[in-house]
Scaffold this motif. Structure first.
Motif, PDB file in Angstrom:
ATOM      1  N   UNK A 108       0.848  -1.178  -0.147  1.00 54.84           N
ATOM      2  CA  UNK A 108       0.026   0.199   0.039  1.00 54.84           C
ATOM      3  C   UNK A 108       0.846   1.242   0.126  1.00 54.84           C
ATOM      4  N   UNK A 109       0.530   2.289  -0.860  1.00 59.79           N
ATOM      5  CA  UNK A 109       1.427   3.597  -0.848  1.00 59.79           C
ATOM      6  C   UNK A 109       0.446   4.522  -0.886  1.00 59.79           C
ATOM      7  N   UNK A 110       0.914   5.760  -0.789  1.00 62.15           N
ATOM      8  CA  UNK A 110       0.260   7.034  -0.802  1.00 62.15           C
ATOM      9  C   UNK A 110       0.952   7.786  -2.080  1.00 62.15           C
ATOM     10  N   UNK A 111       0.318   8.313  -3.228  1.00 63.94           N
ATOM     11  CA  UNK A 111       1.005   9.091  -4.272  1.00 63.94           C
ATOM     12  C   UNK A 111       0.080  10.147  -4.782  1.00 63.94           C
ATOM     13  N   UNK A 112       0.947  11.006  -5.681  1.00 68.59           N
ATOM     14  CA  UNK A 112      -0.013  12.324  -6.019  1.00 68.59           C
ATOM     15  C   UNK A 112      -0.078  13.263  -4.977  1.00 68.59           C
ATOM     16  N   UNK A 113      -1.282  13.906  -5.044  1.00 67.69           N
ATOM     17  CA  UNK A 113      -1.769  14.872  -3.974  1.00 67.69           C
ATOM     18  C   UNK A 113      -2.563  14.332  -2.924  1.00 67.69           C
ATOM     19  N   UNK A 114      -2.129  14.320  -1.823  1.00 68.58           N
ATOM     20  CA  UNK A 114      -3.262  13.633  -0.662  1.00 68.58           C
ATOM     21  C   UNK A 114      -3.135  14.369   0.482  1.00 68.58           C
ATOM     22  N   UNK A 115      -4.024  14.312   1.343  1.00 70.34           N
ATOM     23  CA  UNK A 115      -3.895  14.890   2.882  1.00 70.34           C
ATOM     24  C   UNK A 115      -3.681  14.261   4.089  1.00 70.34           C
ATOM     25  N   UNK A 116      -3.039  14.499   5.020  1.00 65.86           N
ATOM     26  CA  UNK A 116      -2.973  13.791   6.306  1.00 65.86           C
ATOM     27  C   UNK A 116      -3.466  14.711   7.331  1.00 65.86           C
ATOM     28  N   UNK A 117      -4.564  14.494   8.000  1.00 63.60           N
ATOM     29  CA  UNK A 117      -5.209  15.393   8.954  1.00 63.60           C
ATOM     30  C   UNK A 117      -5.252  15.218  10.303  1.00 63.60           C
ATOM     31  N   UNK A 118      -4.900  16.108  11.086  1.00 66.14           N
ATOM     32  CA  UNK A 118      -4.686  15.952  12.690  1.00 66.14           C
ATOM     33  C   UNK A 118      -5.993  16.755  13.036  1.00 66.14           C
ATOM     34  N   UNK A 119      -6.805  15.880  13.419  1.00 73.57           N
ATOM     35  CA  UNK A 119      -8.329  16.320  14.061  1.00 73.57           C
ATOM     36  C   UNK A 119      -8.089  16.681  15.590  1.00 73.57           C
TER      37      UNK A 119
END
Length: 587
Positions: A108-119
């Motif tokens: 599993x990977x993350x790629x391109x544009x993505x967001x990680x959120x600190x709620x």
């Protein structure tokens, strides 16, 4: 009018001060380039947002098209805050599956544009001040970038709604996880890293041990055993010295790999991966030919003569060097069969501190050298090995066939034309090696010996320059596609179909005479001719079927079919000149 101008000036100044102030940049947007190497990059920005009415810290990643971060494993992308706001949680986006050829499985990977959120907690109040930390290790389909860690100082007033603009970000269910405290998190990481490191060290030792049973190493084991048996007859201290030198050669090879990886990373800014060299046809061809020569050595086509000064006691220094060299060679021979293991180890060690990487490779070498060190330390164990005899000669030659299989498997990955050239050159090289080893020996007069061996070298070198180079196609050929040809005909576009086959020698002659010519290539490009290469190597290929059913030909190649923009069809059979083709096209 002066008052209006004054107001505009004051407004512009205030706006500029607002955008340039640290408070604004911290509350709304901060951006840093986290990773960069050539065309590959990853930018990270941090801002305060509101997601469905809940305040959050948005960490936005924008990476180049071929770059990806890992979502699982030891090199997982990490985002955390210190100190963490009370009740906060980190939410990662959904990952996508990606086949990683270096570990040879889908990850599993993350790629391109993505967001990680600190709620943040629903009841958060006052000023939110924290440090946002990002740690990541990213790779492309070809190479990996060094791991990087960046941080942002974040500050925003929870009571000021204007500082938390609404953002449309999907929050996966069950993805939000409470952050553990800094001390707890650090303790967990240290504990997991320590146990993980011990696991990797043990695996490195076992992997090194397994290299001794790799098919690539088996052919040289009889040579190693003979060497150890000979050394056992030496004085005890000298036997141990030579045996340890052999083990040192093995270990030295793996330490050299670790040092090379570290230097490569420092100089290029990217991670060296074992297997990258396999993308270069020259390397594959060189390795295949080297293994072929070693097979000929096992077949006794040639022998490596050892001068008396080396084999005598007075040549102890060179005897020591020979032991180191034999150990280095044994380790080198293991690499074609252990490429997958070395690829994973090289990538992993370059994400670790240098001393960890060196330690892992040191253990790989120790693992491979361990059986030989035991035999050197306890020479009585050598007595349990069957005495040298005809069986060892048969085994030695049988292992030569194993090397040939390995050479063929390596060469099979080459493109068709390069493979054909390599196989032809292998015959000339084998003849030159046979000429070197069997036409003369150490008793042959020096002048005659040098003359014959010089001739063997000349044959090998000249044949290499003549046979191995591959001319690139200067015509932009497309694969045979009946639908594409029909579309071109309907659009009144000219089509040139070259029926060929891999086994057709005349087809290769035609290519060199006609289609490697710059005038022919320029005219095809100028007139916008659809150039089709129709492969008829097997009778089941579409081009083979259409050659008989559509173009009414018995199946003989080479055959060239030219369809003009007026629909006229002209056929050129066999080998023809470039003038004949140009005349057909011009008419």
């Amino acid at each position: 009018m002066k008052v209006m101008k004054f107001r505009y000036i004051i407004s512009a100044c205030l706006t500029a001060l607002l955008f340039c102030s640290p408070a604004f940049s911290q509350q709304y947007l901060q951006s840093q380039r986290m990773l960069e190497s050539g065309r590959e990059y990853a930018d990270v920005s941090v801002s305060s947002v509101s997601i469905d009415g809940q305040k959050a810290i948005r960490v936005n990643f924008s990476a180049s098209e071929d770059l990806h971060f890992y979502a699982d494993g030891d090199n997982v992308l990490k985002v955390w805050t210190e100190p963490q706001p009370q009740g906060s949680s980190v939410v990662f986006p959904e990952s996508r599956p990606y086949y990683d050829r270096f570990v040879q499985k889908t990850v599993p990977v993350y790629s391109g544009e993505f967001d990680v959120v600190v709620l943040l907690a629903a009841d958060v109040s006052g000023t939110v001040e924290t440090e946002v930390n990002v740690r990541g290790f990213a790779c492309t389909s070809d190479s990996c970038l060094p791991p990087a860690t960046i941080d942002f100082d974040f500050s925003a007033d929870a009571s000021d709604a204007s500082q938390w603009p609404a953002a449309d970000i999907d929050i996966p269910e069950a993805a939000a996880q409470p952050q553990s405290g800094p001390q707890t998190q650090q303790a967990q990481e240290v504990g997991s890293d320590s146990s993980g490191l011990l696991k990797y060290l043990l695996l490195a030792l076992l992997a090194g041990l397994s290299f001794n049973v790799m098919p690539c190493v088996l052919p040289v084991i009889p040579i190693i055993m003979n060497r150890l048996l000979d050394q056992a007859r030496e004085h005890r201290s000298r036997s141990i010295t030579l045996g340890m030198a052999f083990c040192g050669g093995i270990i030295g090879f793996f330490v050299m790999l670790a040092v090379f990886g570290a230097v490569f990373q420092a100089v290029t800014g990217s991670v060296f991966q074992w297997g990258d060299q396999m993308r270069y046809p020259g390397f594959i061809a060189g390795m295949s030919l080297f293994i072929l020569v070693m097979a000929l050595f096992l077949f006794d086509v040639f022998a490596v003569g050892i001068p008396s000064s080396v084999s005598s006691k007075s040549g102890s220094g060179k005897g020591l060097g020979g032991s180191v060299g034999m150990g280095f060679f044994a380790a080198l021979m293991s690499t074609p069969c252990s490429g997958a293991i070395l690829a994973v180890v090289l990538v992993w060690t370059q994400t670790q501190p240098i001393h960890i990487g060196l330690l892992v490779f040191l253990l790989l070498g120790i693992g491979m050298a361990l059986p030989y060190a035991v035999l050197v330390a306890f020479p009585k164990l050598l007595k349990s090995i069957p005495k040298p005899g005809m069986w060892m000669e048969h085994f030695r030659k049988a292992m030569g066939f194993v090397l040939l299989i390995i050479a063929v498997k390596l060469a099979a990955s080459l493109p068709q034309q390069r493979l054909e050239n390599l196989l032809l050159y292998a015959v000339f090289l084998s003849f030159a090696v046979w000429m070197w080893g069997k036409w003369v020996n150490m008793t042959t007069p020096k002048k005659k010996r040098y003359t014959i061996r010089l001739a063997a070298v000349i044959i090998a070198v000249v044949a290499g320059f003549v046979i191995l180079p591959v001319e690139k196609d200067i015509v932009d050929w497309v694969e045979y596609d009946a639908a594409a040809i029909e579309t071109a005909k309907q659009n009144d576009e000219p089509v040139l179909i070259k029926f060929t086959a891999d086994w057709c020698a005349n087809c290769k002659t035609l290519d060199k005479r006609v289609y490697k010519d710059k005038d022919v290539a320029a005219l095809i490009d100028e007139l916008g001719i659809l150039a089709v290469e129709a492969d008829t190597t097997l009778n089941t290929y579409p081009a083979s079927i259409d050659l008989k059913e559509v173009y009414n030909e018995p199946g003989a190649v080479p055959l060239t079919v030219y369809i003009g923009n007026d629909g006229s069809v002209t056929k050129l059979r066999g080998i023809y000149s470039k003038e004949a083709l140009l005349e057909v096209i011009d008419n």
